[in-house]
Design a protein around this motif. Structure first.
Motif, PDB file in Angstrom:
ATOM      1  N   ILE A  69       0.828  -1.202   0.000  1.00 12.74           N
ATOM      2  CA  ILE A  69       0.000   0.000   0.000  1.00 12.74           C
ATOM      3  C   ILE A  69       0.863   1.252   0.000  1.00 12.74           C
ATOM      4  O   ILE A  69       0.479   2.301  -0.522  1.00 12.74           O
ATOM      5  N   GLY A  70       2.086   1.149   0.540  1.00 15.54           N
ATOM      6  CA  GLY A  70       2.972   2.302   0.559  1.00 15.54           C
ATOM      7  C   GLY A  70       3.725   2.510  -0.742  1.00 15.54           C
ATOM      8  O   GLY A  70       4.350   3.552  -0.935  1.00 15.54           O
ATOM      9  N   GLY A  71       3.660   1.531  -1.650  1.00 17.60           N
ATOM     10  CA  GLY A  71       4.422   1.632  -2.886  1.00 17.60           C
ATOM     11  C   GLY A  71       3.746   2.392  -4.000  1.00 17.60           C
ATOM     12  O   GLY A  71       4.384   2.711  -5.007  1.00 17.60           O
ATOM     13  N   LEU A  72       2.457   2.685  -3.838  1.00 20.51           N
ATOM     14  CA  LEU A  72       1.711   3.383  -4.892  1.00 20.51           C
ATOM     15  C   LEU A  72       1.812   4.886  -4.657  1.00 20.51           C
ATOM     16  O   LEU A  72       0.861   5.552  -4.247  1.00 20.51           O
ATOM     17  N   THR A  73       2.955   5.438  -4.936  1.00 20.22           N
ATOM     18  CA  THR A  73       3.274   6.805  -4.522  1.00 20.22           C
ATOM     19  C   THR A  73       2.588   7.885  -5.351  1.00 20.22           C
ATOM     20  O   THR A  73       2.662   9.052  -4.986  1.00 20.22           O
ATOM     21  N   HIS A  74       1.931   7.515  -6.455  1.00 29.55           N
ATOM     22  CA  HIS A  74       1.275   8.522  -7.288  1.00 29.55           C
ATOM     23  C   HIS A  74      -0.222   8.651  -6.993  1.00 29.55           C
ATOM     24  O   HIS A  74      -0.917   9.425  -7.656  1.00 29.55           O
ATOM     25  N   LEU A  75      -0.709   7.918  -6.013  1.00 32.58           N
ATOM     26  CA  LEU A  75      -2.144   7.911  -5.729  1.00 32.58           C
ATOM     27  C   LEU A  75      -2.662   9.289  -5.323  1.00 32.58           C
ATOM     28  O   LEU A  75      -2.052   9.970  -4.499  1.00 32.58           O
ATOM     29  N   THR A  76      -3.796   9.665  -5.892  1.00 26.34           N
ATOM     30  CA  THR A  76      -4.518  10.849  -5.433  1.00 26.34           C
ATOM     31  C   THR A  76      -5.866  10.466  -4.822  1.00 26.34           C
ATOM     32  O   THR A  76      -6.470  11.270  -4.109  1.00 26.34           O
ATOM     33  N   TYR A  77      -6.322   9.248  -5.101  1.00 22.39           N
ATOM     34  CA  TYR A  77      -7.637   8.791  -4.619  1.00 22.39           C
ATOM     35  C   TYR A  77      -7.528   7.335  -4.185  1.00 22.39           C
ATOM     36  O   TYR A  77      -7.087   6.483  -4.956  1.00 22.39           O
ATOM     37  N   LEU A  78      -7.915   7.048  -2.942  1.00 21.94           N
ATOM     38  CA  LEU A  78      -7.899   5.678  -2.414  1.00 21.94           C
ATOM     39  C   LEU A  78      -9.194   5.429  -1.665  1.00 21.94           C
ATOM     40  O   LEU A  78      -9.493   6.094  -0.676  1.00 21.94           O
ATOM     41  N   ASN A  79      -9.976   4.465  -2.157  1.00 17.84           N
ATOM     42  CA  ASN A  79     -11.281   4.158  -1.570  1.00 17.84           C
ATOM     43  C   ASN A  79     -11.375   2.656  -1.323  1.00 17.84           C
ATOM     44  O   ASN A  79     -11.450   1.863  -2.258  1.00 17.84           O
ATOM     45  N   LEU A  80     -11.343   2.278  -0.042  1.00 17.50           N
ATOM     46  CA  LEU A  80     -11.475   0.880   0.364  1.00 17.50           C
ATOM     47  C   LEU A  80     -12.699   0.691   1.260  1.00 17.50           C
ATOM     48  O   LEU A  80     -12.788  -0.285   2.009  1.00 17.50           O
ATOM     49  N   ALA A  81     -13.653   1.597   1.173  1.00 16.95           N
ATOM     50  CA  ALA A  81     -14.807   1.629   2.069  1.00 16.95           C
ATOM     51  C   ALA A  81     -15.778   0.478   1.803  1.00 16.95           C
ATOM     52  O   ALA A  81     -15.773  -0.136   0.740  1.00 16.95           O
ATOM     53  N   PHE A  82     -16.609   0.222   2.815  1.00 15.79           N
ATOM     54  CA  PHE A  82     -17.703  -0.760   2.722  1.00 15.79           C
ATOM     55  C   PHE A  82     -17.192  -2.147   2.312  1.00 15.79           C
ATOM     56  O   PHE A  82     -17.688  -2.776   1.373  1.00 15.79           O
TER      57      PHE A  82
END
Length: 258
Positions: free
Chosen positions: A133-146
């Protein structure tokens, strides 16, 4: 081809013979042997080079998935995908950009990079792989809800310095809120409600200068709100009810709608 050393015996009649002739013959035979060894060594080296090249080509053809795709597969390995929503996450692809829940863009070097990961409402269980999860350094949006995610919130999420939206709500996440999330200066929305989080709201949250919405209700949070929350001048929606938080809102909070 390897030549053996040939022994020559000479019986000359007359004056005592010189040894020069015998020495020259032996040197010639040794030179032939050495030349054969060198030729054979070169042939072996050439053969090894061909084998190494073939192996390299084989590896390149079977391991074509880029680094971020491999990171996502590591994340998947820690999850239980009961409904097989992630069935098209395949190691044989060159990039993960066509995978369910994944959106990409191109960086300055025209490489495909993951900027959005939306795995909400996919009936996923398991824990979040901290390394992946720490390797995706370009992320602007992360949604793991529900989903039904368990374990702690990885502190490595705090390395996503471009992250603007983080949704971890409606899972079974537990443990303290990582103070490292306070490094996300670009974060606008943080939703961690309806989990089993404990401890206090970190004072480092006062560094979230871009934060507009902070939703943390229905957890097991305790203590008082840090005064640093008053630094969040852009915060307009703050919900932290159904916890064991004590005290009142810090005076530093301005136009926050609680």
């Amino acid at each position: 081809m390897v030549f053996g050393v040939v022994e020559y015996d000479f019986m000359l009649i007359g004056p005592t013979p010189s040894l020069n002739f015998e020495i020259l013959l032996n040197m010639k035979v040794l030179n032939i042997k050495m030349a054969g060894d060198i030729k054979e060594g070169r042939a072996l080296a050439k053969g090894y080079s061909v084998i190494l090249l073939l192996l390299t080509l084989l590896l390149c053809s079977t391991e074509g998935l880029n680094t971020e795709g491999q990171i996502l597969l590591e994340l998947k390995n820690g999850l239980h995908d009961k409904a097989n929503f992630l069935g098209n996450w395949r190691s044989t692809d060159e990039t993960p950009c066509g995978w369910i829940g994944v959106n990409c863009t191109h960086d300055n070097n025209n490489n495909s990079v993951v900027v959005s990961l939306n795995l909400s409402s996919m009936n996923l269980s398991g824990t979040l792989n901290a390394t992946s999860i720490g390797g995706l350094t370009h992320l602007t949006y992360l949604n793991l809800a529900f989903n039904e995610l368990t374990g702690n919130i990885p502190q490595e999420i705090g390395e996503h310095l471009n992250l603007e939206s983080l949704y971890l709500n409606n899972n079974q996440l537990e443990g303290p809120i990582p103070a490292e999330l306070g490094k996300l200066s670009a974060l606008r929305i943080l939703n961690i409600c309806n989990n089993k989080l404990s401890g206090v709201i970190p004072g480092e949250f006062g560094n979230l200068s871009s934060l507009v919405e902070l939703v943390a209700y229905s957890n097991f949070l305790v203590g008082s709100l840090p005064n640093s929350i008053g630094n969040l001048k852009n915060l307009v929606n703050f919900r932290a009810g159904a916890n064991n938080i004590t005290g009142s809102l810090p005076r530093e909070i301005g136009d926050v709608r609680a």
